[in-house]
Design a protein around this motif. Sequence first.
Motif, PDB file in Angstrom:
ATOM      1  N   ILE A  73       3.622  -1.493  -1.707  1.00 15.20           N
ATOM      2  CA  ILE A  73       3.127  -1.856  -3.030  1.00 15.20           C
ATOM      3  C   ILE A  73       4.325  -2.129  -3.940  1.00 15.20           C
ATOM      4  CG2 ILE A  73       2.973   0.566  -3.758  1.00 15.20           C
ATOM      5  CD1 ILE A  73       0.439  -0.266  -5.369  1.00 15.20           C
ATOM      6  N   ARG A 115       5.624  -1.819  -7.428  1.00 16.52           N
ATOM      7  CA  ARG A 115       5.273  -1.016  -8.616  1.00 16.52           C
ATOM      8  C   ARG A 115       5.194  -1.887  -9.862  1.00 16.52           C
ATOM      9  NH1 ARG A 115       5.186   4.380  -8.576  1.00 16.52           N
ATOM     10  NH2 ARG A 115       5.681   4.367 -10.788  1.00 16.52           N
ATOM     11  N   GLU A 149      -2.046  -0.816  -9.755  1.00 13.82           N
ATOM     12  CA  GLU A 149      -0.706  -0.222  -9.646  1.00 13.82           C
ATOM     13  C   GLU A 149       0.369  -1.268  -9.377  1.00 13.82           C
ATOM     14  OE1 GLU A 149       0.013   3.059 -10.158  1.00 13.82           O
ATOM     15  OE2 GLU A 149      -2.099   3.296 -10.677  1.00 13.82           O
ATOM     16  N   SER A 187      -4.806  -4.140  -6.662  1.00 13.86           N
ATOM     17  CA  SER A 187      -4.482  -2.841  -7.224  1.00 13.86           C
ATOM     18  C   SER A 187      -3.954  -2.957  -8.642  1.00 13.86           C
ATOM     19  CB  SER A 187      -3.426  -2.151  -6.354  1.00 13.86           C
ATOM     20  OG  SER A 187      -3.019  -0.941  -6.935  1.00 13.86           O
ATOM     21  N   GLU A 233      -4.831   9.020  -2.852  1.00 15.73           N
ATOM     22  CA  GLU A 233      -3.901   8.073  -3.466  1.00 15.73           C
ATOM     23  C   GLU A 233      -4.027   6.678  -2.846  1.00 15.73           C
ATOM     24  OE1 GLU A 233      -1.879   7.968  -6.015  1.00 15.73           O
ATOM     25  OE2 GLU A 233      -2.094  10.032  -6.672  1.00 15.73           O
ATOM     26  N   PRO A 286       2.722   3.232  -0.583  1.00 11.45           N
ATOM     27  CA  PRO A 286       1.663   3.713  -1.467  1.00 11.45           C
ATOM     28  C   PRO A 286       1.659   5.241  -1.513  1.00 11.45           C
ATOM     29  CG  PRO A 286       0.781   2.225   0.217  1.00 11.45           C
ATOM     30  CD  PRO A 286       2.204   2.514   0.578  1.00 11.45           C
ATOM     31  N   GLU A 305      -7.251   5.070  -4.030  1.00  8.67           N
ATOM     32  CA  GLU A 305      -7.113   4.631  -5.424  1.00  8.67           C
ATOM     33  C   GLU A 305      -6.274   3.362  -5.547  1.00  8.67           C
ATOM     34  OE1 GLU A 305      -5.417   7.904  -7.585  1.00  8.67           O
ATOM     35  OE2 GLU A 305      -7.222   9.143  -7.409  1.00  8.67           O
ATOM     36  N   GLU A 306      -5.174   3.286  -4.785  1.00  9.28           N
ATOM     37  CA  GLU A 306      -4.227   2.180  -4.934  1.00  9.28           C
ATOM     38  C   GLU A 306      -4.580   0.950  -4.117  1.00  9.28           C
ATOM     39  OE1 GLU A 306      -0.216   3.524  -4.284  1.00  9.28           O
ATOM     40  OE2 GLU A 306      -0.314   4.935  -5.950  1.00  9.28           O
ATOM     41  N   THR A 307      -5.300   1.124  -2.995  1.00 14.54           N
ATOM     42  CA  THR A 307      -5.525   0.001  -2.083  1.00 14.54           C
ATOM     43  C   THR A 307      -6.990  -0.264  -1.756  1.00 14.54           C
ATOM     44  OG1 THR A 307      -5.473   1.292  -0.034  1.00 14.54           O
ATOM     45  CG2 THR A 307      -3.343   0.583  -0.948  1.00 14.54           C
TER      46      THR A 307
END
Length: 146
Positions: free
Chosen positions: A26, A28, A108, A106, A57, A40, A60-62
Motif C-alpha cells: 500500500i 501511504r 489509506e 483504500s 487491519e 498493509p 479495513e485497508e484492502t
Amino acid sequence: MSSKTAENATPVALAAICSVRGVLLIKRGRPPFAGFWCLPGGKMHFGEHLDEAVKREVLEETGLRTAFRGLRGVVTEKLYERGRLRMHYLLLVCDLFSRSVRFRRSAEGALRWFPLGSLELNWDEVIPSDRLILERLVLRNPRKAY
C-alpha cells in the motif's frame, strides 16, 4: 497516551500477503511516510490478539478476508526527530492467506501487487523498515503463493 509520549513500544501488526500476483503493498496517503510503499497493517488495539489485529487491519485497508498462517518475524522501528526518539514501534510481520487477489480501493492509499521475482519498485519509495522486512522476511522466503 499517544505513541509520541509513551515509554513502551507500540505494537503494529503488518501483513505479508503473497499470491500468484506477488506481494501486496500500500502507498501511504498520510504521515508518517506519506507517499511511501509499505506492507498493509496497523496498530493493535488493547487486548487484541495478533491474528485478530492483522486480519482486521487488512480487511479495513484492502477489503480482503484473510486467514492467519503464522508470524514471519519481529522488527523494531525507531523514528527520531532532531536527534530525539519520537516514536518506537514493534513491527509484528504476519503471514496471511487470501483466496482472492481482488482488493477494493483504500482510503489509506493506493494498493498494488508487486511480482515476487523482481519487485518493480524504486526502493527509495519504500519505508526503510518495510524494505528490510521485504528483503529479509518476504523475498528470501515467499512461502507457497496461492
